[in-house]
Design a protein around this motif. Structure first.
Motif, PDB file in Angstrom:
ATOM      1  N   SER A 121      28.702  45.615  50.038  1.00 51.04           N
ATOM      2  CA  SER A 121      28.811  44.239  49.562  1.00 51.04           C
ATOM      3  C   SER A 121      30.073  43.554  50.082  1.00 51.04           C
ATOM      4  CB  SER A 121      28.787  44.200  48.038  1.00 51.04           C
ATOM      5  OG  SER A 121      29.868  44.935  47.516  1.00 51.04           O
ATOM      6  N   ASN A 122      29.929  42.249  50.334  1.00 47.77           N
ATOM      7  CA  ASN A 122      31.075  41.382  50.629  1.00 47.77           C
ATOM      8  C   ASN A 122      31.659  40.927  49.300  1.00 47.77           C
ATOM      9  OD1 ASN A 122      30.598  41.448  53.412  1.00 47.77           O
ATOM     10  ND2 ASN A 122      29.253  39.666  53.337  1.00 47.77           N
ATOM     11  N   ASN A 123      32.861  40.354  49.353  1.00 48.81           N
ATOM     12  CA  ASN A 123      33.431  39.766  48.146  1.00 48.81           C
ATOM     13  C   ASN A 123      32.500  38.688  47.614  1.00 48.81           C
ATOM     14  OD1 ASN A 123      35.863  41.198  48.220  1.00 48.81           O
ATOM     15  ND2 ASN A 123      36.821  39.692  49.542  1.00 48.81           N
ATOM     16  N   ILE A 141      37.421  32.611  46.439  1.00 48.82           N
ATOM     17  CA  ILE A 141      37.319  34.041  46.173  1.00 48.82           C
ATOM     18  C   ILE A 141      37.957  34.340  44.820  1.00 48.82           C
ATOM     19  CG2 ILE A 141      38.106  36.339  46.898  1.00 48.82           C
ATOM     20  CD1 ILE A 141      37.939  35.384  49.772  1.00 48.82           C
ATOM     21  N   THR A 142      39.056  33.644  44.502  1.00 52.81           N
ATOM     22  CA  THR A 142      39.800  33.950  43.278  1.00 52.81           C
ATOM     23  C   THR A 142      39.410  33.037  42.116  1.00 52.81           C
ATOM     24  OG1 THR A 142      41.665  32.468  43.721  1.00 52.81           O
ATOM     25  CG2 THR A 142      41.791  34.697  44.661  1.00 52.81           C
ATOM     26  N   GLY A 147      26.841  36.677  45.728  1.00 56.65           N
ATOM     27  CA  GLY A 147      27.195  38.030  46.151  1.00 56.65           C
ATOM     28  C   GLY A 147      26.197  38.486  47.207  1.00 56.65           C
TER      29      GLY A 147
END
Length: 187
Positions: free
Chosen positions: A173-175, A135-136, A160
């Motif tokens: 939206s999700n991450n 995610i990061t 995405g």
């Protein structure tokens, strides 16, 4: 092959690799029916369980250290009757597994991504594949640099996913998730 939907999993209060990202990550692993596979930071077990279904004659090992995730992981193992799944409780960066693997998925690292990559890259069989989700950007960067350092060829995609909600067809939206695929370069 039937892919398992998010709502089929017991979730609890644990993070879970979402359906579309799970499907892409599994596809990137190029799983064979008899493969030996590893899921590091297994969480709810969504990746591990799907691996079991793809490698029905194979062996899957899931590593998880968080108590609440282990409880849900065990519940999902029972629900989906995945007898080819072995759960190991502990910190992946401190374990010494003797097996070698056709594919390794890394979904959680608890801040030790570089160490985990270096440990488990040595456990890949010839032509094995490592797939990692992030995610990061910070962890993504550390992973890419570590894979480069140990002579892995890498691919990275960003995914995405938005889902429709309500009668107005509003999209939520999700991450976005980064999916990294690594293969040891031929020397």
């Amino acid at each position: 092959m039937r892919y398992i939907k998010d709502e089929e999993f017991i979730r609890g209060d644990c993070p879970m690799t979402k359906e579309e990202v799970r499907i892409l990550s599994i596809a990137k692993l190029e799983i064979g029916d008899g493969d030996t596979l590893l899921d590091v930071g297994a969480g709810t077990g969504s990746i591990s369980i799907q691996m079991c279904k793809c490698a029905a004659k194979g062996r899957i090992i899931a590593i998880e250290k968080e108590d609440k995730a282990l409880k849900v992981l065990k519940q999902n193992k029972a629900k989906f009757k995945t007898d080819n799944l072995e759960i190991i409780e502990g910190d992946a960066s401190e374990l010494d597994l003797k097996e070698s693997f056709n594919g390794i998925f890394i979904g959680g690292s608890k801040g030790s991504i570089d160490k985990i990559i270096k440990i488990y890259a040595k456990k890949l069989k010839k032509d094995g594949i490592m797939v990692l989700n992030f995610i990061t950007i910070n962890n993504l960067y550390k992973a890419l640099e570590t894979l480069k350092e140990i002579n892995f060829e890498t691919e990275c995609i960003e995914v995405g996913v938005s889902r429709m909600k309500g009668k107005s067809y509003m999209m939520l939206s999700n991450n976005p998730i980064f999916i990294v695929t690594g293969k040891l370069m031929e020397v």
